[in-house]
Design an enzyme around this catalytic site. Sequence first.
Site, PDB file in Angstrom:
ATOM      1  N   LYS A 213       0.762   1.478  -5.454  1.00 11.10           N
ATOM      2  CA  LYS A 213       0.767   1.130  -4.031  1.00 11.10           C
ATOM      3  C   LYS A 213      -0.546   1.633  -3.409  1.00 11.10           C
ATOM      4  O   LYS A 213      -1.593   1.045  -3.636  1.00 11.10           O
ATOM      5  CB  LYS A 213       1.997   1.732  -3.366  1.00 11.10           C
ATOM      6  CG  LYS A 213       3.315   1.188  -3.940  1.00 11.10           C
ATOM      7  CD  LYS A 213       4.523   1.850  -3.272  1.00 11.10           C
ATOM      8  CE  LYS A 213       5.823   1.427  -3.912  1.00 11.10           C
ATOM      9  NZ  LYS A 213       6.191   0.026  -3.623  1.00 11.10           N
TER      10      LYS A 213
ATOM     11  N   ARG B 193       7.218  -6.003   7.412  1.00  7.83           N
ATOM     12  CA  ARG B 193       6.458  -4.786   7.090  1.00  7.83           C
ATOM     13  C   ARG B 193       4.972  -5.098   7.032  1.00  7.83           C
ATOM     14  O   ARG B 193       4.556  -6.073   6.393  1.00  7.83           O
ATOM     15  CB  ARG B 193       6.839  -4.258   5.690  1.00  7.83           C
ATOM     16  CG  ARG B 193       8.220  -3.778   5.517  1.00  7.83           C
ATOM     17  CD  ARG B 193       8.330  -2.865   4.291  1.00  7.83           C
ATOM     18  NE  ARG B 193       7.794  -3.456   3.065  1.00  7.83           N
ATOM     19  CZ  ARG B 193       7.783  -2.839   1.895  1.00  7.83           C
ATOM     20  NH1 ARG B 193       8.236  -1.587   1.787  1.00  7.83           N
ATOM     21  NH2 ARG B 193       7.308  -3.435   0.823  1.00  7.83           N
TER      22      ARG B 193
END
Lengths: 418, 418
Positions: A231, A379
Amino acid sequence: MTSITRDNCLALDQSDTLADFRNDFSLPEGTIYLDGNSLGAMPKASQTRALEVITKEWGTDLIKSWNQAGWFDLPSRLGNLLAPLIGAADNEVVVTDSTSINLFKALAAGLQIQAGKAETAQRRVIVSERSNFPTDIYMAQGLTRWLDRGYTIRLVDTPQELEAAINADTALVMLTHVNYRTGYLHDMQELTRHAHQQGALILWDLAHSAGALPVELNQANADFAVGCTYKYLNGGPGSPAFIWVAPRHQEAFHHPLSGWWGHASPFSMQPSFEATPGIRRALCGTQPIVSLAMAECGLQIFAKTSMQAIRRKSLALTDLFIQLVEQRCAQHPLELVTPRQHGQRGSQVSFSHTHGYAVMQSLIGRGVIGDYREPGIMRFGFTPLYVRFVDVWDAVETLRDILDTRDYALNATRHAVT
Amino acid sequence: MTSITRDNCLALDQSDTLADFRNDFSLPEGTIYLDGNSLGAMPKASQTRALEVITKEWGTDLIKSWNQAGWFDLPSRLGNLLAPLIGAADNEVVVTDSTSINLFKALAAGLQIQAGKAETAQRRVIVSERSNFPTDIYMAQGLTRWLDRGYTIRLVDTPQELEAAINADTALVMLTHVNYRTGYLHDMQELTRHAHQQGALILWDLAHSAGALPVELNQANADFAVGCTYKYLNGGPGSPAFIWVAPRHQEAFHHPLSGWWGHASPFSMQPSFEATPGIRRALCGTQPIVSLAMAECGLQIFAKTSMQAIRRKSLALTDLFIQLVEQRCAQHPLELVTPRQHGQRGSQVSFSHTHGYAVMQSLIGRGVIGDYREPGIMRFGFTPLYVRFVDVWDAVETLRDILDTRDYALNATRHAVT
């Protein structure tokens, strides 16, 4: 308050001390990538490194590379590169396996440590949040069902209920530092202190905080941590995860996944397991070298800056995004899900909207890549190393236009029928 | 018997129907690679595929590739490619995690299945070999210590002792099909039959047999199998391993590593684990996509031939190697460790020598890459897809010269002092 303009954003980029890091990444043309919280973008060095590993280390040097190219040492070398980003020291972290597998090791070892102490041996509760990333809960379920010794998992519904839920029956607390959906950031220092005061151990999942904000595991006196390198750490799709064990627990750290890479002398081929001293006992089997080696490229970028600088820009980006959405999309029913307070916010912003799924599809269609989570949550992840202030402006403009023109209506119809 | 000549070997290559497969691999100049049983050579396609995954799927398409490029489906797609090589069918195999981790899943599930049946619930013995690859034993130790329900591991010293050791107290038999050191090949059919007759389940580790010789899991009626894709399957260093579960056990297959990839609806983010039907319940966490995707290139080569053709050449190569060593190095104290009988031999040949370590160092120094295992054992692996008959000749000539000239003496001194 005067309105922010696109020129203001361009000026912010001009004075951004991290701006040049964007050149270290390969980003697709015409895209504003706000999903680095799910899969980080590609460091340019990754491609070169992969080719070196594949063509030279594998293709030419073959078996010799286990020693010559340091393949066997990669989990430690990468762990040491990662350590400063999470407030850990040398020989406290290894990069290996998946987050789920590492979580299992830490849970198992943590419960065993508690079971070995007279004062905590009877404790049978693991505390977590219902909104934790599901696999964390699944791994705890898998472990406790299997142990079949009366362990239960107590899931709370809001962060505010945590302190009361952690009490004298609690063996272990398992929390994700930043919530994957809401972006809520826990107070690691305070929750760790409270857990210890109650006699519990605490395991932090840093999937959404490692590389996103300063983490201080040793300073907070945490017990165990796991996390993800694909990530905010930009390691590549599914790149191996990491595990940290506080030095004070390393000697007692025993987990059931006792494979040969965690053995005291892995090449002596003895038929009995003896855990190696230190953090390498958290290793298990042979690691996927190409994916592992590439993760080093993401980590090397961080060595050139500081998590404090990254955090400053992260908060500036998320502040700007919230402010612009609230100014420019004011007439639309968007609800801010992420906390406004800096101390409670990770590096993402989530807004909910009745047609959140459809709106996100429209955004993606126009090159603004965020993602969607039920119920109705859009998101947006902000990776300070490659997201610009002007990207924030342009993303909000695209969102505003989609909402103003109801461009998402067709997607909404599609979503309703599936 | 007339002596074999180098020209005879060249003639064998001329008539070898698998000869062209060598062109599918990138092999270093001036090297005879006889270590494919440890790390397979690089398929040329791997480099192209890796670049496609890195540059396009990751670098350009980013998060979309989870669906668009089929990343999430890779464990199944590769499993279905691998299945025919091991006598399995579609939807019976997934490629995922490491061999050690997969072994843990199968062991755990197998013991639970046995514990759930009245007639086997009291069984507490796992039978294996002391000479099994150590990590297999370590994983069984990790699991059983941790379960703490009285399970013990019974290790036999020779294959001949196995049948007697598998009896009415045996819950599970765990064997590596081909021994990593000696190259001894077990009779899968017969041992599986015997285990079942005794009420035990059997778990096969195919690390040294998948891609090396025909394996018939379903025909043998085996219960579980795991194995490695980076040896004979040429998947790349540390490429993810595989797990097979007999269809009749899939519904009852529950293991404690219950991560989100094994969930019935992995993206619905429910806080309770529910295993997906079928073999994908053996999955756990997010996989290292680049290493995983590259493994497909190795598997695709096998789709163009048959394991029967590979086996024929494998036996011809190992027969030739044994014959040549015994003819041309007759005056040297080399002892054949690998069985002479075809039915008991994998695709490697091991010879022991008092100075085995030193001799192997000399061989490697001259470009003949095998490896060494204590005590005194030189291992030579023969991968029919890229090893030529003339390579066998040249390797033996090099070995003969090293022994004749005592070229290894300096290495022997070095080995003695370390």
